[in-house]
Scaffold this active site. Structure first.
Site, PDB file in Angstrom:
ATOM      1  N   LYS A 153      -7.452   0.860 -20.800  1.00 35.38           N
ATOM      2  CA  LYS A 153      -7.741   1.119 -22.208  1.00 35.38           C
ATOM      3  C   LYS A 153      -6.451   1.097 -23.037  1.00 35.38           C
ATOM      4  O   LYS A 153      -5.747   0.110 -23.031  1.00 35.38           O
ATOM      5  CB  LYS A 153      -8.503   2.439 -22.318  1.00 35.38           C
ATOM      6  CG  LYS A 153      -9.697   2.535 -21.352  1.00 35.38           C
ATOM      7  CD  LYS A 153     -10.724   1.469 -21.619  1.00 35.38           C
ATOM      8  CE  LYS A 153     -12.021   1.626 -20.863  1.00 35.38           C
ATOM      9  NZ  LYS A 153     -11.939   1.725 -19.412  1.00 35.38           N
ATOM     10  N   TYR A 195     -16.962  10.876 -19.023  1.00 31.48           N
ATOM     11  CA  TYR A 195     -17.336   9.464 -18.867  1.00 31.48           C
ATOM     12  C   TYR A 195     -18.410   9.382 -17.774  1.00 31.48           C
ATOM     13  O   TYR A 195     -18.327  10.088 -16.751  1.00 31.48           O
ATOM     14  CB  TYR A 195     -16.083   8.677 -18.484  1.00 31.48           C
ATOM     15  CG  TYR A 195     -16.362   7.256 -18.072  1.00 31.48           C
ATOM     16  CD1 TYR A 195     -16.985   6.372 -18.940  1.00 31.48           C
ATOM     17  CD2 TYR A 195     -16.001   6.789 -16.811  1.00 31.48           C
ATOM     18  CE1 TYR A 195     -17.244   5.064 -18.561  1.00 31.48           C
ATOM     19  CE2 TYR A 195     -16.253   5.488 -16.424  1.00 31.48           C
ATOM     20  CZ  TYR A 195     -16.882   4.630 -17.306  1.00 31.48           C
ATOM     21  OH  TYR A 195     -17.138   3.349 -16.930  1.00 31.48           O
ATOM     22  N   ASP A 254      -8.525  13.957 -18.013  1.00 32.14           N
ATOM     23  CA  ASP A 254      -8.630  12.524 -18.272  1.00 32.14           C
ATOM     24  C   ASP A 254      -8.167  12.317 -19.716  1.00 32.14           C
ATOM     25  O   ASP A 254      -8.833  12.729 -20.667  1.00 32.14           O
ATOM     26  CB  ASP A 254     -10.082  12.064 -18.080  1.00 32.14           C
ATOM     27  CG  ASP A 254     -10.244  10.556 -18.293  1.00 32.14           C
ATOM     28  OD1 ASP A 254      -9.433   9.977 -19.056  1.00 32.14           O
ATOM     29  OD2 ASP A 254     -11.170   9.967 -17.718  1.00 32.14           O
ATOM     30  N   ARG A 308       0.831  -1.204   0.000  1.00 31.43           N
ATOM     31  CA  ARG A 308       0.000   0.000   0.000  1.00 31.43           C
ATOM     32  C   ARG A 308       0.872   1.263   0.000  1.00 31.43           C
ATOM     33  O   ARG A 308       0.418   2.361  -0.298  1.00 31.43           O
ATOM     34  CB  ARG A 308      -0.969  -0.036   1.202  1.00 31.43           C
ATOM     35  CG  ARG A 308      -2.102   0.927   1.105  1.00 31.43           C
ATOM     36  CD  ARG A 308      -3.353   0.566   1.912  1.00 31.43           C
ATOM     37  NE  ARG A 308      -3.142  -0.274   3.054  1.00 31.43           N
ATOM     38  CZ  ARG A 308      -2.638   0.112   4.227  1.00 31.43           C
ATOM     39  NH1 ARG A 308      -2.290   1.371   4.397  1.00 31.43           N
ATOM     40  NH2 ARG A 308      -2.485  -0.734   5.224  1.00 31.43           N
TER      41      ARG A 308
HETATM   42  C1  LIG Z   1     -12.578   8.231 -20.364  1.00 31.08           C
HETATM   43  C2  LIG Z   1     -12.654   7.239 -19.262  1.00 31.08           C
HETATM   44  N1  LIG Z   1     -12.182   7.582 -18.057  1.00 31.08           N
HETATM   45  C3  LIG Z   1     -12.222   6.733 -17.009  1.00 31.08           C
HETATM   46  C4  LIG Z   1     -12.776   5.474 -17.127  1.00 31.08           C
HETATM   47  C5  LIG Z   1     -12.823   4.568 -15.943  1.00 31.08           C
HETATM   48  O1  LIG Z   1     -11.795   3.658 -16.020  1.00 31.08           O
HETATM   49  P1  LIG Z   1     -11.834   2.215 -15.303  1.00 31.08           P
HETATM   50  O2  LIG Z   1     -12.949   1.461 -15.984  1.00 31.08           O
HETATM   51  O3  LIG Z   1     -10.463   1.678 -15.547  1.00 31.08           O
HETATM   52  O4  LIG Z   1     -12.133   2.454 -13.885  1.00 31.08           O
HETATM   53  C6  LIG Z   1     -13.278   5.073 -18.372  1.00 31.08           C
HETATM   54  C7  LIG Z   1     -13.877   3.740 -18.529  1.00 31.08           C
HETATM   55  O5  LIG Z   1     -14.438   3.409 -19.550  1.00 31.08           O
HETATM   56  C8  LIG Z   1     -13.222   5.976 -19.462  1.00 31.08           C
HETATM   57  O6  LIG Z   1     -13.705   5.650 -20.675  1.00 31.08           O
END
Ligand SMILES: Cc1ncc(COP(=O)(O)O)c(C=O)c1O
Length: 399
Positions: A212, A114, A187, A60
């Site tokens: 991703k 998202y 993001d 951790r």
């Molecule tokens: C643009 C974006 N940010 C954050 C996330 C969240 O990521 P995670 O599914 O790895 O928690 C996603 C998930 O699809 C996403 O498309």
């Protein structure tokens, strides 16, 4: 070790590897699953706990395979430091907290984030005393008004928004955020450091769902925040208390994925442009959202921010006159493209945003953002573009 004078493709192969470790050096970082660490002297352990010496005491607090991934992503994003988490959402949550979003403060955020990020800012943080104002970040005047009126702790946007592929003007947003005393969180999941590095445009925190494009093979869930060393320390102190640290097996898989990031992104971008161009000319397609198309409102801005590297691997499109049932029928008719709930993989993937990624939004909120029932998101894989197009053609023929 940084290799900033080398090309991105070279750095993505070598970044984070071969940290000094005694009298031999494995070419690829091993998986270190150990929970405990021993030292000859308790003084060493004490110095590590106290932060005077680098080392490991408990996962951790950090662990070697995870550190290698953090070093690699920080290097590719041009940041001082990174912290890896169990998921993109854990990374976003930690970054918002580290950036100062807490009771008595507030956020300004893009309307088409998202779905889970939107819900976190629209439901979770307000319950804790930190409300959010949502704005269309492509309207810089509206962003400035919101910043001026609310003086938030954070401004949050996605470089390429999910699922409408709006392009955020990162340099302009960073300047506005700082002018009004806010931290700027980006993001960067859809774009990846292959297309651009938001820290160079003034962002304070760059966040990835590494699930991703960074990992890229649909076999690992992970999140990463890249930021200054000082901010990274805040993330470290936070995760020491609440956890959410990435595990070593996942870190190793993500690191393996990183090595082909440049190759994959080039192919994702080429395939997405070809598919988007084909879809835009299809009579059963009402609208295509892809910044690589000349008529996309963010086309010129994307060109300025991404140079000639491309426009990303994700697009979305609306099937003309389609309701939810018609969109589902189309997705079920696909034979190569997989209707699976993720993106950024080597496989081509389709998703129905209204019932999955943006399900947490009310129908009114979805309508406001522009996510209709006939909208399908497509993440182009690295297959041959002609095969992807042939599959879409046969599925659209049934509509
Ligand atoms: C643009 C974006 N940010 C954050 C996330 C969240 O990521 P995670 O599914 O790895 O928690 C996603 C998930 O699809 C996403 O498309």
């Amino acid at each position: 070790m940084t290799h900033t004078n080398q090309a991105f493709a070279t750095r993505s192969v070598h970044a984070g590897e071969r940290a000094p470790r005694g009298d031999f050096t494995p070419v690829t970082t091993p998986i270190h699953p150990s929970v405990g660490y021993v030292y000859d002297s308790m003084d060493d352990m004490d110095a590590i706990f106290g932060g005077q010496r680098q080392g490991y005491v408990y996962p951790r607090y950090g662990s070697p395979t995870v550190t290698a991934l953090e070093v690699a992503v920080a290097e590719l994003e041009g940041g001082e430091a990174a912290h890896a988490f169990t998921s993109g959402m854990a990374a976003i949550h930690a970054a918002l907290l580290a950036a100062g979003l807490q009771a008595g403060t507030s956020a300004v955020a893009a309307t088409d984030l998202y779905g889970a990020t939107y819900a976190m800012l629209n439901q979770l943080f307000p319950k804790l005393g930190a409300p959010a104002r949502f704005v269309d970040v492509s309207d810089l005047a509206a962003v400035e008004t919101a910043l001026d009126e609310t003086r938030p702790a954070v401004l949050m946007a996605e470089t390429l928004s999910n699922p409408l592929l709006k392009v955020a003007d990162l340099p302009a947003l960073a300047e506005l955020a700082h002018r009004y005393g806010a931290q700027f969180l980006v993001d960067h999941t859809f774009a990846s450091p292959y297309l651009c590095t938001p820290l160079a445009y003034g962002a304070d925190y760059v966040i990835h769902s590494a699930t991703k494009f960074l990992a890229g093979h649909g076999d690992v869930m992970a999140g990463v925040v890249v930021t200054s060393a000082e901010n990274r320390h805040k993330l470290y102190e936070l995760t020491k208390l609440v956890g959410g640290n990435l595990g070593p097996f996942e870190a190793w898989l993500a690191m393996r994925g990183l090595k082909t990031l440049a190759l994959r992104m080039r192919r994702h971008c080429d395939n997405a442009l070809r598919v988007a161009t084909w879809l835009a000319a299809h009579p059963k397609v009402a609208r295509v959202n892809y910044p690589g198309l000349a008529d996309h409102p963010g086309h010129a801005l994307a060109g300025r921010m991404f140079g000639d590297r491309g426009y990303g691997g994700v697009l979305s499109f609306e099937i003309a006159g389609a309701d939810q049932a018609a969109a589902f029928r189309f997705m079920e008719a696909l034979k190569l493209c997989l209707p699976a709930t993720t993106l950024g993989d080597v496989y081509t993937l389709v998703l129905h945003p209204a019932t999955s990624s943006h399900r947490a939004l009310s129908p009114q909120e979805r309508a406001q953002v522009g996510i209709r029932d006939g909208l399908v998101r497509l993440s182009t894989g690295i297959e041959d573009a002609e095969d992807i197009i042939a599959d879409l053609a046969q599925a659209l023929a049934g509509e």
